[in-house]
Design a protein around this motif. Sequence first.
Motif, mmCIF file in Angstrom:
data_model
loop_
_atom_site.group_PDB
_atom_site.id
_atom_site.type_symbol
_atom_site.label_atom_id
_atom_site.label_comp_id
_atom_site.label_asym_id
_atom_site.label_seq_id
_atom_site.Cartn_x
_atom_site.Cartn_y
_atom_site.Cartn_z
ATOM 1 N N LYS A 79 0.821 -1.218 0.000
ATOM 2 C CA LYS A 79 0.000 0.000 0.000
ATOM 3 C C LYS A 79 0.853 1.266 0.000
ATOM 4 O O LYS A 79 0.726 2.122 -0.881
ATOM 5 N N LEU A 80 1.705 1.413 0.968
ATOM 6 C CA LEU A 80 2.506 2.637 1.072
ATOM 7 C C LEU A 80 3.518 2.748 -0.062
ATOM 8 O O LEU A 80 3.720 3.833 -0.616
ATOM 9 N N GLU A 81 4.149 1.651 -0.414
ATOM 10 C CA GLU A 81 5.142 1.677 -1.489
ATOM 11 C C GLU A 81 4.527 2.200 -2.785
ATOM 12 O O GLU A 81 5.091 3.083 -3.446
ATOM 13 N N ARG A 82 3.347 1.703 -3.143
ATOM 14 C CA ARG A 82 2.728 2.101 -4.398
ATOM 15 C C ARG A 82 2.257 3.562 -4.347
ATOM 16 O O ARG A 82 2.340 4.276 -5.345
ATOM 17 N N GLN A 83 1.798 4.003 -3.201
ATOM 18 C CA GLN A 83 1.361 5.393 -3.093
ATOM 19 C C GLN A 83 2.544 6.368 -3.194
ATOM 20 O O GLN A 83 2.460 7.380 -3.895
ATOM 21 N N VAL A 84 3.616 6.064 -2.489
ATOM 22 C CA VAL A 84 4.793 6.936 -2.549
ATOM 23 C C VAL A 84 5.351 6.966 -3.965
ATOM 24 O O VAL A 84 5.688 8.039 -4.502
ATOM 25 N N GLN A 85 5.439 5.820 -4.612
ATOM 26 C CA GLN A 85 5.930 5.769 -5.986
ATOM 27 C C GLN A 85 5.041 6.595 -6.911
ATOM 28 O O GLN A 85 5.544 7.304 -7.803
ATOM 29 N N THR A 86 3.739 6.520 -6.712
ATOM 30 C CA THR A 86 2.804 7.260 -7.558
ATOM 31 C C THR A 86 3.017 8.757 -7.417
ATOM 32 O O THR A 86 3.082 9.487 -8.414
ATOM 33 N N LEU A 87 3.130 9.249 -6.179
ATOM 34 C CA LEU A 87 3.322 10.686 -5.971
ATOM 35 C C LEU A 87 4.665 11.163 -6.505
ATOM 36 O O LEU A 87 4.756 12.237 -7.111
ATOM 37 N N GLU A 88 5.709 10.380 -6.308
ATOM 38 C CA GLU A 88 7.021 10.794 -6.790
ATOM 39 C C GLU A 88 7.068 10.794 -8.319
ATOM 40 O O GLU A 88 7.757 11.619 -8.934
ATOM 41 N N ARG A 89 6.317 9.908 -8.946
ATOM 42 C CA ARG A 89 6.281 9.866 -10.412
ATOM 43 C C ARG A 89 5.481 11.035 -10.987
ATOM 44 O O ARG A 89 5.833 11.598 -12.015
ATOM 45 N N LYS A 90 4.408 11.427 -10.310
ATOM 46 C CA LYS A 90 3.539 12.472 -10.829
ATOM 47 C C LYS A 90 4.125 13.873 -10.676
ATOM 48 O O LYS A 90 3.824 14.767 -11.454
ATOM 49 N N GLY A 91 4.901 14.115 -9.655
ATOM 50 C CA GLY A 91 5.545 15.419 -9.538
ATOM 51 C C GLY A 91 5.014 16.279 -8.416
ATOM 52 O O GLY A 91 4.136 15.889 -7.649
ATOM 53 N N GLU A 92 5.519 17.514 -8.335
ATOM 54 C CA GLU A 92 5.364 18.348 -7.153
ATOM 55 C C GLU A 92 3.946 18.837 -6.905
ATOM 56 O O GLU A 92 3.596 19.166 -5.768
ATOM 57 N N ASN A 93 3.104 18.955 -7.909
ATOM 58 C CA ASN A 93 1.746 19.445 -7.685
ATOM 59 C C ASN A 93 0.834 18.408 -7.047
ATOM 60 O O ASN A 93 -0.255 18.731 -6.589
ATOM 61 N N TRP A 94 1.294 17.165 -7.036
ATOM 62 C CA TRP A 94 0.490 16.064 -6.478
ATOM 63 C C TRP A 94 0.939 15.847 -5.036
ATOM 64 O O TRP A 94 2.049 15.411 -4.789
ATOM 65 N N VAL A 95 0.048 16.147 -4.096
ATOM 66 C CA VAL A 95 0.446 16.197 -2.681
ATOM 67 C C VAL A 95 -0.159 15.082 -1.836
ATOM 68 O O VAL A 95 0.192 14.937 -0.661
ATOM 69 N N ALA A 96 -1.065 14.282 -2.406
ATOM 70 C CA ALA A 96 -1.731 13.249 -1.625
ATOM 71 C C ALA A 96 -2.149 12.112 -2.544
ATOM 72 O O ALA A 96 -2.286 12.280 -3.760
ATOM 73 N N ALA A 97 -2.366 10.939 -1.948
ATOM 74 C CA ALA A 97 -2.804 9.776 -2.717
ATOM 75 C C ALA A 97 -3.735 8.920 -1.864
ATOM 76 O O ALA A 97 -3.576 8.842 -0.639
#
Length: 311
Positions: A97-115
């Motif tokens: 759960k956490l691994e996939r969420q962190v990866q998603t936010l880091e891939r999307k960039g700075e404007n994406w602040v939550a998942a």
Amino acid sequence: MPTVSVVIPTYNRADAVQRTLDSVLEQSLEDIEAIVVDDASADETIDVVQSYDDQRVTLLSHETNRGGSAARNTGIKEASGDYIAFVDSDDEWLPRKLERQVQTLERKGENWVAAYCGVEMIPETPPGLIKRLATSYFSRRRDTEGAEGGEELVREVLSDDLHTSAGSTLLVEADVVRAIDGFDESFDRFQDSEFLIRVLQQGKLAYVNAPLVRRYESGNPSAAELEAADRHYLQAFSETVKELQSDGCDIVGAHRYMLGKAHIREGNLLSGGRYLLEGRRPTFRQCPGLAFTVYHGIKRNVASVGRRQGS
């Protein structure tokens, strides 16, 4: 510094908190801390948490019961991670759960602040075959889970057209959580939605398309409690509600529908019916659930009348 601080508010959950805490500590993303905040439990919740010999676990305790929002805020003050995640103390995370969420936010960039992520609902009692099939086919979650974006999603949250299960799915940049001063402690209900709306005003929300959280159903608040909480929730965003209503978004009607179901569930058919008449028309996927609610409400009403006559 851990990558993720996980805040777990708990109250009288000695029978469930171990399941939750185990699922946090078994995450594939190991760089975490788990902050359990006991809100003055009267059972053995503290003993269960203290039994863990794991330096990643921190236990904080309130001397008096202050509510879930205050417990989350206590955990937020202790958090030191880049991200803060929340999970209710009777729910369960899948390992990635956490691994996939962190990866998603880091891939999307700075404007994406939550998942957030998908959810599997676990009923209190196993449903029968017919109800299980109906729930699977008609689940409204197919229509209300999965949206991504920023402040435009406030409309969907307020109108009950976006379900994120934020209390157990949400991962947010720690700087954003602190910028909005955490949770509003005046909320006993709708605190997750209220918090999410303020997060959306800071940046974008991403979705991980997988059921990575198991949510365990644990009953419903009384219709009276829900009614008071709903009034407070809509009042907190009254200007936004007014603006969206003028744009044709029937937020008030959606909330009337929700209150109608709550009253009917308790057997209050007249007040429930009045709310439904004032409410937004149910969608196709909502009809089976409404039918089940009406059926059980009638049964409860008849049983209540029978008890009064018998006495």
